[in-house]
Design an enzyme around this catalytic site. Structure first.
Site, PDB file in Angstrom:
ATOM      1  N   GLU A  88      25.919   8.988   1.203  1.00 53.97           N
ATOM      2  CA  GLU A  88      24.610   9.599   1.027  1.00 53.97           C
ATOM      3  C   GLU A  88      23.625   8.874   1.931  1.00 53.97           C
ATOM      4  O   GLU A  88      23.940   7.795   2.443  1.00 53.97           O
ATOM      5  CB  GLU A  88      24.166   9.554  -0.446  1.00 53.97           C
ATOM      6  CG  GLU A  88      23.982   8.173  -0.987  1.00 53.97           C
ATOM      7  CD  GLU A  88      23.967   8.146  -2.520  1.00 53.97           C
ATOM      8  OE1 GLU A  88      24.390   9.118  -3.157  1.00 53.97           O
ATOM      9  OE2 GLU A  88      23.532   7.133  -3.057  1.00 53.97           O
ATOM     10  N   LYS A 128      20.642   6.598   3.233  1.00 50.49           N
ATOM     11  CA  LYS A 128      19.941   5.398   2.760  1.00 50.49           C
ATOM     12  C   LYS A 128      18.462   5.640   3.020  1.00 50.49           C
ATOM     13  O   LYS A 128      18.029   5.717   4.175  1.00 50.49           O
ATOM     14  CB  LYS A 128      20.428   4.158   3.503  1.00 50.49           C
ATOM     15  CG  LYS A 128      19.769   2.880   3.006  1.00 50.49           C
ATOM     16  CD  LYS A 128      20.387   1.657   3.655  1.00 50.49           C
ATOM     17  CE  LYS A 128      19.954   0.370   2.960  1.00 50.49           C
ATOM     18  NZ  LYS A 128      18.513   0.171   2.884  1.00 50.49           N
ATOM     19  N   ARG A 150      12.875   0.692  -4.135  1.00 45.77           N
ATOM     20  CA  ARG A 150      13.844   0.872  -5.221  1.00 45.77           C
ATOM     21  C   ARG A 150      13.096   1.005  -6.538  1.00 45.77           C
ATOM     22  O   ARG A 150      12.139   0.251  -6.782  1.00 45.77           O
ATOM     23  CB  ARG A 150      14.747  -0.360  -5.264  1.00 45.77           C
ATOM     24  CG  ARG A 150      15.874  -0.304  -6.274  1.00 45.77           C
ATOM     25  CD  ARG A 150      16.984   0.561  -5.753  1.00 45.77           C
ATOM     26  NE  ARG A 150      18.163   0.558  -6.590  1.00 45.77           N
ATOM     27  CZ  ARG A 150      19.209  -0.241  -6.418  1.00 45.77           C
ATOM     28  NH1 ARG A 150      19.193  -1.154  -5.468  1.00 45.77           N
ATOM     29  NH2 ARG A 150      20.268  -0.133  -7.184  1.00 45.77           N
ATOM     30  N   ARG A 197      12.325  -3.612  -8.066  1.00 42.02           N
ATOM     31  CA  ARG A 197      13.537  -4.415  -7.931  1.00 42.02           C
ATOM     32  C   ARG A 197      13.359  -5.798  -8.548  1.00 42.02           C
ATOM     33  O   ARG A 197      14.312  -6.432  -8.947  1.00 42.02           O
ATOM     34  CB  ARG A 197      13.811  -4.536  -6.428  1.00 42.02           C
ATOM     35  CG  ARG A 197      15.144  -5.015  -6.102  1.00 42.02           C
ATOM     36  CD  ARG A 197      15.458  -4.580  -4.689  1.00 42.02           C
ATOM     37  NE  ARG A 197      16.321  -5.558  -4.085  1.00 42.02           N
ATOM     38  CZ  ARG A 197      16.885  -5.419  -2.906  1.00 42.02           C
ATOM     39  NH1 ARG A 197      16.632  -4.344  -2.185  1.00 42.02           N
ATOM     40  NH2 ARG A 197      17.671  -6.330  -2.432  1.00 42.02           N
ATOM     41  N   GLU A 252      15.268   5.770  -5.337  1.00 44.95           N
ATOM     42  CA  GLU A 252      14.362   5.223  -4.333  1.00 44.95           C
ATOM     43  C   GLU A 252      13.116   6.104  -4.280  1.00 44.95           C
ATOM     44  O   GLU A 252      13.229   7.339  -4.252  1.00 44.95           O
ATOM     45  CB  GLU A 252      15.098   5.238  -2.978  1.00 44.95           C
ATOM     46  CG  GLU A 252      14.410   4.508  -1.870  1.00 44.95           C
ATOM     47  CD  GLU A 252      14.788   3.020  -1.756  1.00 44.95           C
ATOM     48  OE1 GLU A 252      15.498   2.494  -2.645  1.00 44.95           O
ATOM     49  OE2 GLU A 252      14.355   2.411  -0.766  1.00 44.95           O
ATOM     50  N   PHE A 303      19.659   8.450  -7.535  1.00 40.43           N
ATOM     51  CA  PHE A 303      21.066   8.409  -7.145  1.00 40.43           C
ATOM     52  C   PHE A 303      21.998   7.836  -8.205  1.00 40.43           C
ATOM     53  O   PHE A 303      23.200   7.746  -7.993  1.00 40.43           O
ATOM     54  CB  PHE A 303      21.262   7.681  -5.807  1.00 40.43           C
ATOM     55  CG  PHE A 303      20.580   6.348  -5.672  1.00 40.43           C
ATOM     56  CD1 PHE A 303      21.027   5.252  -6.367  1.00 40.43           C
ATOM     57  CD2 PHE A 303      19.494   6.203  -4.806  1.00 40.43           C
ATOM     58  CE1 PHE A 303      20.403   4.030  -6.227  1.00 40.43           C
ATOM     59  CE2 PHE A 303      18.863   4.973  -4.658  1.00 40.43           C
ATOM     60  CZ  PHE A 303      19.327   3.882  -5.377  1.00 40.43           C
ATOM     61  N   ARG A 333      25.959  -7.803  -5.745  1.00 44.55           N
ATOM     62  CA  ARG A 333      26.178  -7.269  -4.409  1.00 44.55           C
ATOM     63  C   ARG A 333      27.683  -7.322  -4.206  1.00 44.55           C
ATOM     64  O   ARG A 333      28.265  -8.391  -4.136  1.00 44.55           O
ATOM     65  CB  ARG A 333      25.475  -8.159  -3.384  1.00 44.55           C
ATOM     66  CG  ARG A 333      25.363  -7.549  -2.013  1.00 44.55           C
ATOM     67  CD  ARG A 333      24.681  -8.498  -1.052  1.00 44.55           C
ATOM     68  NE  ARG A 333      23.306  -8.804  -1.411  1.00 44.55           N
ATOM     69  CZ  ARG A 333      22.277  -7.982  -1.243  1.00 44.55           C
ATOM     70  NH1 ARG A 333      22.471  -6.798  -0.707  1.00 44.55           N
ATOM     71  NH2 ARG A 333      21.068  -8.350  -1.585  1.00 44.55           N
ATOM     72  N   LYS A 378      26.271  -0.633   2.759  1.00 45.01           N
ATOM     73  CA  LYS A 378      25.123  -0.027   3.442  1.00 45.01           C
ATOM     74  C   LYS A 378      25.331  -0.143   4.939  1.00 45.01           C
ATOM     75  O   LYS A 378      25.750  -1.188   5.443  1.00 45.01           O
ATOM     76  CB  LYS A 378      23.813  -0.664   3.008  1.00 45.01           C
ATOM     77  CG  LYS A 378      23.741  -2.150   3.207  1.00 45.01           C
ATOM     78  CD  LYS A 378      22.438  -2.690   2.642  1.00 45.01           C
ATOM     79  CE  LYS A 378      22.378  -4.191   2.844  1.00 45.01           C
ATOM     80  NZ  LYS A 378      21.312  -4.833   2.115  1.00 45.01           N
TER      81      LYS A 378
HETATM   82  P1  AMP Z   1      18.591  -3.328   1.748  1.00 45.68           P
HETATM   83  O1  AMP Z   1      17.208  -3.269   1.181  1.00 45.68           O
HETATM   84  O2  AMP Z   1      18.684  -3.084   3.200  1.00 45.68           O
HETATM   85  O3  AMP Z   1      19.344  -4.534   1.264  1.00 45.68           O
HETATM   86  O4  AMP Z   1      19.400  -2.102   1.124  1.00 45.68           O
HETATM   87  C1  AMP Z   1      19.557  -1.915  -0.235  1.00 45.68           C
HETATM   88  C2  AMP Z   1      18.489  -0.989  -0.732  1.00 45.68           C
HETATM   89  O5  AMP Z   1      18.632   0.291  -0.189  1.00 45.68           O
HETATM   90  C3  AMP Z   1      18.542  -0.731  -2.207  1.00 45.68           C
HETATM   91  O6  AMP Z   1      17.958  -1.758  -2.956  1.00 45.68           O
HETATM   92  C4  AMP Z   1      17.760   0.543  -2.342  1.00 45.68           C
HETATM   93  O7  AMP Z   1      16.381   0.256  -2.517  1.00 45.68           O
HETATM   94  C5  AMP Z   1      17.898   1.200  -0.993  1.00 45.68           C
HETATM   95  N1  AMP Z   1      18.550   2.509  -0.999  1.00 45.68           N
HETATM   96  C6  AMP Z   1      18.133   3.532  -0.251  1.00 45.68           C
HETATM   97  N2  AMP Z   1      18.903   4.600  -0.443  1.00 45.68           N
HETATM   98  C7  AMP Z   1      19.850   4.255  -1.336  1.00 45.68           C
HETATM   99  C8  AMP Z   1      20.951   4.952  -1.930  1.00 45.68           C
HETATM  100  N3  AMP Z   1      21.237   6.208  -1.615  1.00 45.68           N
HETATM  101  N4  AMP Z   1      21.725   4.245  -2.799  1.00 45.68           N
HETATM  102  C9  AMP Z   1      21.448   2.966  -3.106  1.00 45.68           C
HETATM  103  N5  AMP Z   1      20.426   2.272  -2.571  1.00 45.68           N
HETATM  104  C10 AMP Z   1      19.629   2.910  -1.687  1.00 45.68           C
END
Ligand code: AMP
Length: 555
Positions: A244, A246, A251, A266, A294, A333, A411, A417
């Protein structure tokens, strides 16, 4: 609290998890109900239960000042001790002198339950003199500490910084071991109730089945591991995945309980007030639910860049014009609970199916679309999906295993991701700061600069992450030997150390001299091979910024 402090200190010295669990379990077994629930909470490093919205509102400065008043040590002594230890409790402990109070006036010794009562009184202080009242109660608490060890741990709990190598998971294991309950049942109960103390009592009383999903108590959010964009996706293995988009927003975990809706960030802050239209759109749902998703700025069927959302978040007043200027959408999601059922142990696809059945989308709340990834999908196919997600204005892709449980606060490899860094810049370090916690004794926070046409260095960001502990330790004496003065709280240093930093977004910002700031800068490596005269230029940053805007279709 003397026994608590002794056990905590023993646990800090133990290296094995089993030993730690056994020590705590043995101690918990000796406690009566009120002490048991408080001690269990304190072992997680918190004054209150997770679901409890109360806080002590005592900053480190206040705690230090009150401790000074009680034990009469000097500020310098405390600073030196803090530099040694990196946390206030450990710093204050050795400075504590036995009380001179006559036995007649000695306060009752502290117990976990009496400390919990004092915390409640601190949290309840309101009105004009609340600050003074909080300090007075804290002073009484500190005076009641029987010695340095007790003081050390009481301050650690007050500052929320226990640091005895005890993750919450080990406290759960200790409760399971103490009262002979299955660990999964304990974990689930803690997540459902948001109160490790209540769970400890219920485990002892064998009433774990009676605990309910605590709507309104935030649950740890599941996190994803990064994988690089590339030619091969070995991380996918032979499992089944969904993909899906990102979304590049904020969050948010939403608790829907009839008209009562709460949205948590978060960091578990209640941010409901910041998103009134989303709270309204979630209100009155027929089913009680805990959702994960999100929040993004959204217009004409697509997400807007993060900075649009950020601009809205910076505004204090949320009036009608702001709601219209920056429309928001909550893209959901996951579902963690529906009614009295906790779903976190179910497979992702089952949770999704439940979610699709239960949630009625509207203008401000939608379900994140997803697709199944066929086993053996080619890297080219993953990359094409990535590019498509980018073209839709999103940050990249999330890959999630179809059989993944929801692992709060973890994690893992269940969620991956896929992002691509925007670019990297070679910059020079111009100022450094002492770190915190285990980095309190090293200069670990670097402010760095690019150069303009005239060759003048212009700061563009600050990075804390990327280098190894060994690299930071090795650079610290060099920076100390090459200080050139101060720059606010930081030490200005000779501009010699060149580093390469990666970042995801570049933004216009008044924060730094360059007029730009980098989002999520991390140090990729030290560029020993590059002299500081060859660092990247402001013109290069202009270029990267213009390319980014062009790609977003916003220029
Ligand atoms: P990062 O902030 O780069 O560590 O990536 C993780 C964050 O991506 C999560 O904490 C979410 O806020 C965000 N996120 C965006 N889209 C999604 C999704 N489809 N599923 C899960 N997390 C997502």
């Amino acid at each position: 609290m003397r026994r608590f402090a002794e056990v905590a200190d023993a646990v800090a010295a133990q290296s094995g998890k089993l030993e730690k669990v056994a020590s705590i379990a043995a101690y918990l077994r000796t406690l009566d109900d009120a002490d048991l629930s408080s001690a269990a909470r304190f072992f997680t490093g918190n004054a209150f239960a997770a679901r409890d919205q109360r806080s002590l509102k005592l900053g480190a400065r206040t705690v230090a000042a009150v401790a000074q008043r009680v034990w009469g040590f000097s500020r310098d002594a405390l600073s030196a001790s803090y530099r040694e230890t990196g946390d206030l409790g450990a710093a204050i402990g050795p400075l504590v002198t036995p009380s001179n109070d006559l036995a007649l006036f000695a306060p009752d010794p502290l117990s976990p339950s009496s400390l919990a009562l004092a915390f409640a009184a601190i949290a309840e202080a309101t009105g004009k003199h609340a600050g003074k009242r909080r300090e007075a109660i804290l002073e009484r608490v500190l005076r009641a500490c029987g010695g340095p060890l007790e003081a050390k741990y009481v301050v650690k709990i007050v500052t929320g910084d226990l640091r005895i190598g005890l993750r919450d998971g080990l406290v759960h294991e200790a409760i399971a071991a103490a009262f002979d309950a299955p660990i999964q049942v304990i974990r689930r109960a803690v997540m459902a109730t948001g109160d490790v103390g209540a769970v400890a009592s219920a485990a002892r009383d064998r009433t774990l089945d009676h605990l309910h999903v605590a709507y309104g108590t935030p649950i740890g959010m599941m996190l994803a591991s990064p994988i690089p964009y590339g030619e091969r996706y070995t991380e996918l293995g032979a499992s089944d995945w969904i993909v899906e988009d990102k979304y590049d927003g904020i969050r948010a975990q939403a608790h829907l309980d009839g008209e009562r809706v709460r949205i948590f960030s978060r960091t578990f802050n209640d941010v409901t007030q910041s998103y009134p239209e989303i709270a309204r759109a979630l209100g009155g749902a027929r089913t009680r639910m805990i959702l994960d998703g999100e929040i993004v700025a959204w217009r004409d069927g697509r997400a807007l860049p993060f900075r649009t959302l950020q601009a809205r978040l910076q505004r204090k007043e949320i009036d009608a014009s702001l709601l219209a200027d920056v429309p928001l959408r909550y893209v959901v999601f996951d579902a963690l609970a529906i009614d009295e059922e906790f779903l976190i142990d179910e497979a992702l696809l089952d949770r999704r199916a439940r979610l699709i059945d239960a949630l009625v989308p509207n203008e401000h709340v939608t379900l994140a679309p997803f697709q199944r990834l066929e086993a053996g999908t080619s890297p080219g196919d993953v990359n094409a999906r990535f590019e498509a997600a980018r073209a839709r204005g999103n940050e990249g892709l999330m890959l999630k295993r179809t059989d993944a449980p929801y692992a709060p606060g973890r994690r893992g490899k269940w969620w991956l991701k896929l992002k691509r860094e925007l670019s990297t810049l070679d910059v020079v370090v111009v100022a450094v700061e002492w770190g915190h916690g285990k980095r309190a004794k090293v200069l670990s926070d670097y402010t760095f600069a690019v150069r303009d046409e005239a060759g003048t260095r212009r700061t563009i960001g600050k990075a804390y992450s990327g280098l190894t502990d060994a690299e930071i330790a090795a650079l610290t004496p060099w920076f100390l030997a090459h200080q050139t003065g101060r720059r606010g709280r930081a030490l200005a240093v000779e501009p010699t150390v060149v580093i390469e930093v990666a970042f995801d977004i570049v933004q216009r910002s008044e924060l730094h001299e360059s007029g730009y700031a980098l989002r999520f800068p991390r140090i990729v490596r030290i560029r020993d091979d590059k002299p500081s005269s060859e660092i990247d230029t402001l013109a290069r940053v202009d270029e990267i910024y213009a390319e980014m805007l062009a790609r977003e279709g916003a220029s």
